[in-house]
Motif scaffolding. Sequence first.
Motif, PDB file in Angstrom:
ATOM      1  N   VAL A 141       0.827  -1.208   0.000  1.00 42.63           N
ATOM      2  CA  VAL A 141       0.000   0.000   0.000  1.00 42.63           C
ATOM      3  C   VAL A 141       0.858   1.253   0.000  1.00 42.63           C
ATOM      4  CG1 VAL A 141      -1.596   1.372   1.405  1.00 42.63           C
ATOM      5  CG2 VAL A 141      -2.042  -1.063   1.025  1.00 42.63           C
ATOM      6  N   ASP A 142       1.853   1.312   0.890  1.00 40.87           N
ATOM      7  CA  ASP A 142       2.633   2.550   1.000  1.00 40.87           C
ATOM      8  C   ASP A 142       3.686   2.697  -0.091  1.00 40.87           C
ATOM      9  OD1 ASP A 142       4.340   0.617   1.940  1.00 40.87           O
ATOM     10  OD2 ASP A 142       4.489   1.421   3.967  1.00 40.87           O
ATOM     11  N   GLU A 143       3.687   1.801  -1.085  1.00 44.48           N
ATOM     12  CA  GLU A 143       4.574   1.961  -2.233  1.00 44.48           C
ATOM     13  C   GLU A 143       3.939   2.849  -3.305  1.00 44.48           C
ATOM     14  OE1 GLU A 143       5.649  -1.893  -3.666  1.00 44.48           O
ATOM     15  OE2 GLU A 143       6.545  -2.527  -1.759  1.00 44.48           O
ATOM     16  N   ARG A 144       2.653   3.148  -3.145  1.00 40.70           N
ATOM     17  CA  ARG A 144       1.943   3.980  -4.112  1.00 40.70           C
ATOM     18  C   ARG A 144       1.937   5.434  -3.641  1.00 40.70           C
ATOM     19  NH1 ARG A 144      -2.303   0.580  -7.488  1.00 40.70           N
ATOM     20  NH2 ARG A 144      -1.253  -1.445  -7.325  1.00 40.70           N
ATOM     21  N   PRO A 145       1.734   6.379  -4.544  1.00 41.68           N
ATOM     22  CA  PRO A 145       1.630   7.782  -4.125  1.00 41.68           C
ATOM     23  C   PRO A 145       0.292   8.009  -3.419  1.00 41.68           C
ATOM     24  CG  PRO A 145       1.262   7.573  -6.495  1.00 41.68           C
ATOM     25  CD  PRO A 145       1.695   6.222  -6.008  1.00 41.68           C
ATOM     26  N   LEU A 146       0.327   8.055  -2.105  1.00 37.81           N
ATOM     27  CA  LEU A 146      -0.891   8.112  -1.321  1.00 37.81           C
ATOM     28  C   LEU A 146      -1.343   9.559  -1.082  1.00 37.81           C
ATOM     29  CD1 LEU A 146      -0.100   5.436   1.447  1.00 37.81           C
ATOM     30  CD2 LEU A 146      -1.256   5.101  -0.762  1.00 37.81           C
ATOM     31  N   HIS A 147      -2.642   9.720  -0.934  1.00 34.44           N
ATOM     32  CA  HIS A 147      -3.188  10.995  -0.482  1.00 34.44           C
ATOM     33  C   HIS A 147      -2.530  11.334   0.857  1.00 34.44           C
ATOM     34  CE1 HIS A 147      -6.056  13.666   1.514  1.00 34.44           C
ATOM     35  NE2 HIS A 147      -6.581  13.938   0.332  1.00 34.44           N
ATOM     36  N   PRO A 148      -2.100  12.576   1.073  1.00 32.82           N
ATOM     37  CA  PRO A 148      -1.359  12.907   2.298  1.00 32.82           C
ATOM     38  C   PRO A 148      -2.090  12.504   3.579  1.00 32.82           C
ATOM     39  CG  PRO A 148      -1.202  14.714   0.740  1.00 32.82           C
ATOM     40  CD  PRO A 148      -2.178  13.735   0.153  1.00 32.82           C
ATOM     41  N   GLY A 149      -3.392  12.719   3.630  1.00 30.01           N
ATOM     42  CA  GLY A 149      -4.136  12.355   4.836  1.00 30.01           C
ATOM     43  C   GLY A 149      -4.127  10.857   5.079  1.00 30.01           C
ATOM     44  N   PHE A 150      -4.294  10.082   4.021  1.00 30.43           N
ATOM     45  CA  PHE A 150      -4.265   8.634   4.150  1.00 30.43           C
ATOM     46  C   PHE A 150      -2.860   8.151   4.493  1.00 30.43           C
ATOM     47  CE2 PHE A 150      -4.218   4.367   1.848  1.00 30.43           C
ATOM     48  CZ  PHE A 150      -4.759   3.676   2.928  1.00 30.43           C
ATOM     49  N   ALA A 151      -1.864   8.763   3.890  1.00 28.65           N
ATOM     50  CA  ALA A 151      -0.476   8.380   4.179  1.00 28.65           C
ATOM     51  C   ALA A 151      -0.153   8.575   5.656  1.00 28.65           C
ATOM     52  CB  ALA A 151       0.482   9.188   3.320  1.00 28.65           C
ATOM     53  N   ALA A 152      -0.646   9.676   6.240  1.00 30.85           N
ATOM     54  CA  ALA A 152      -0.381   9.945   7.654  1.00 30.85           C
ATOM     55  C   ALA A 152      -1.106   8.954   8.554  1.00 30.85           C
ATOM     56  CB  ALA A 152      -0.807  11.369   7.992  1.00 30.85           C
ATOM     57  N   ALA A 153      -2.293   8.499   8.133  1.00 25.34           N
ATOM     58  CA  ALA A 153      -3.090   7.597   8.962  1.00 25.34           C
ATOM     59  C   ALA A 153      -2.692   6.138   8.802  1.00 25.34           C
ATOM     60  CB  ALA A 153      -4.573   7.757   8.614  1.00 25.34           C
ATOM     61  N   TRP A 154      -2.105   5.778   7.665  1.00 26.49           N
ATOM     62  CA  TRP A 154      -1.873   4.372   7.331  1.00 26.49           C
ATOM     63  C   TRP A 154      -1.089   3.587   8.389  1.00 26.49           C
ATOM     64  CZ3 TRP A 154      -3.679   0.319   5.318  1.00 26.49           C
ATOM     65  CH2 TRP A 154      -2.876  -0.759   4.949  1.00 26.49           C
ATOM     66  N   PRO A 155      -0.017   4.114   8.986  1.00 25.82           N
ATOM     67  CA  PRO A 155       0.710   3.312   9.983  1.00 25.82           C
ATOM     68  C   PRO A 155      -0.170   2.807  11.117  1.00 25.82           C
ATOM     69  CG  PRO A 155       2.034   5.204   9.340  1.00 25.82           C
ATOM     70  CD  PRO A 155       0.669   5.406   8.728  1.00 25.82           C
ATOM     71  N   GLY A 156      -1.167   3.574  11.524  1.00 22.50           N
ATOM     72  CA  GLY A 156      -2.047   3.142  12.596  1.00 22.50           C
ATOM     73  C   GLY A 156      -3.191   2.267  12.136  1.00 22.50           C
ATOM     74  N   LEU A 157      -3.330   2.107  10.827  1.00 20.81           N
ATOM     75  CA  LEU A 157      -4.429   1.310  10.277  1.00 20.81           C
ATOM     76  C   LEU A 157      -3.970  -0.038   9.735  1.00 20.81           C
ATOM     77  CD1 LEU A 157      -6.176   4.184   8.289  1.00 20.81           C
ATOM     78  CD2 LEU A 157      -7.015   3.129  10.403  1.00 20.81           C
ATOM     79  N   ARG A 158      -2.681  -0.201   9.572  1.00 21.86           N
ATOM     80  CA  ARG A 158      -2.148  -1.459   9.028  1.00 21.86           C
ATOM     81  C   ARG A 158      -2.559  -2.637   9.903  1.00 21.86           C
ATOM     82  NH1 ARG A 158       3.998  -1.627   7.837  1.00 21.86           N
ATOM     83  NH2 ARG A 158       3.272  -3.633   7.023  1.00 21.86           N
ATOM     84  N   ALA A 159      -2.673  -3.789   9.268  1.00 19.88           N
ATOM     85  CA  ALA A 159      -3.080  -4.993  10.001  1.00 19.88           C
ATOM     86  C   ALA A 159      -2.106  -6.124   9.689  1.00 19.88           C
ATOM     87  CB  ALA A 159      -4.504  -5.400   9.629  1.00 19.88           C
ATOM     88  N   PRO A 160      -1.070  -6.298  10.512  1.00 25.97           N
ATOM     89  CA  PRO A 160      -0.153  -7.421  10.321  1.00 25.97           C
ATOM     90  C   PRO A 160      -0.916  -8.742  10.355  1.00 25.97           C
ATOM     91  CG  PRO A 160       0.706  -5.892  11.948  1.00 25.97           C
ATOM     92  CD  PRO A 160      -0.706  -5.468  11.667  1.00 25.97           C
ATOM     93  N   SER A 161      -0.432  -9.715   9.606  1.00 19.03           N
ATOM     94  CA  SER A 161      -1.106 -11.015   9.540  1.00 19.03           C
ATOM     95  C   SER A 161      -0.733 -11.891  10.723  1.00 19.03           C
ATOM     96  CB  SER A 161      -0.730 -11.738   8.243  1.00 19.03           C
ATOM     97  OG  SER A 161      -1.212 -11.037   7.129  1.00 19.03           O
ATOM     98  N   ALA A 162      -1.714 -12.612  11.224  1.00 15.38           N
ATOM     99  CA  ALA A 162      -1.515 -13.558  12.311  1.00 15.38           C
ATOM    100  C   ALA A 162      -2.313 -14.815  12.003  1.00 15.38           C
ATOM    101  CB  ALA A 162      -1.964 -12.963  13.638  1.00 15.38           C
ATOM    102  N   ARG A 163      -1.830 -15.942  12.495  1.00 17.26           N
ATOM    103  CA  ARG A 163      -2.531 -17.210  12.301  1.00 17.26           C
ATOM    104  C   ARG A 163      -2.849 -17.814  13.656  1.00 17.26           C
ATOM    105  NH1 ARG A 163       1.670 -19.307   7.650  1.00 17.26           N
ATOM    106  NH2 ARG A 163       1.287 -17.600   6.211  1.00 17.26           N
ATOM    107  N   LEU A 164      -4.088 -18.194  13.814  1.00 18.50           N
ATOM    108  CA  LEU A 164      -4.552 -18.712  15.091  1.00 18.50           C
ATOM    109  C   LEU A 164      -4.370 -20.221  15.161  1.00 18.50           C
ATOM    110  CD1 LEU A 164      -5.993 -17.490  17.599  1.00 18.50           C
ATOM    111  CD2 LEU A 164      -8.124 -18.337  16.610  1.00 18.50           C
TER     112      LEU A 164
END
Length: 221
Positions: free
Chosen positions: A133-156
């Motif tokens: 996602v962050d390899e694309r030219p992101l809208h500045p507002g979305f770029a600033a918010a993205w680190p807190g919205l990312r969802a690392p993968s986990a397996r239960l």
Amino acid sequence: MRGDGDGFLESPDGTRQWGLFGAAGLLLRAPRPGGGAVVLLQHRAPWSHQGGTWALPGGARDSHETSVHAAVREAQEEAGIAPAAVRVRGSRVTSTAASGWTYTTVVADAPETLATTANRESAELAWVPEEEVDERPLHPGFAAAWPGLRAPSARLDLAGVADAAAVAAALPRTVDLADRGFVWLDAPGPEIPTARIARHDNGCGAPAGALLVLTLDQVLS
């Protein structure tokens, strides 16, 4: 009243934000074959504000709407996503202004990568792997918010759980961990070996490689 939120709200510093009652967008994830998630992104039309950047389907919230309703409606209007296919898992206020204006990102998942239909506000719509996602030219507002919205993968690890297949089918794919962010849950299957946690990085407030253990009560709450 439909559409009564359209318009700019001006802050004391002279900046303007779109949405008289605030705005909202939908961060929609779907499973990727082999594990992990893809995110639905909108390539904004050249004529639009911050045109040419990538962001989420979204827009102004009307006076009678919640942020969830507004985000899901905007995703239907701008990307052709049927509301019935969306499972909302959480939300975050990701931008604010002195006027009281807020932008809320509503986080949701879908059972599969859904077909999309772009309207005039979208130059393109794409399901993008989470880690790209962050390899694309992101809208500045979305770029600033993205680190807190990312969802690392986990397996239960469902080893020893009675009727594990039924439990796995009932699990949400996105888990909201409040101040620790989000986790994308890879349900065990033939393509995804069962493990407690396959991968965890600092997107959820822990160092890379840290082990995150989730109980079923946490996941299903």
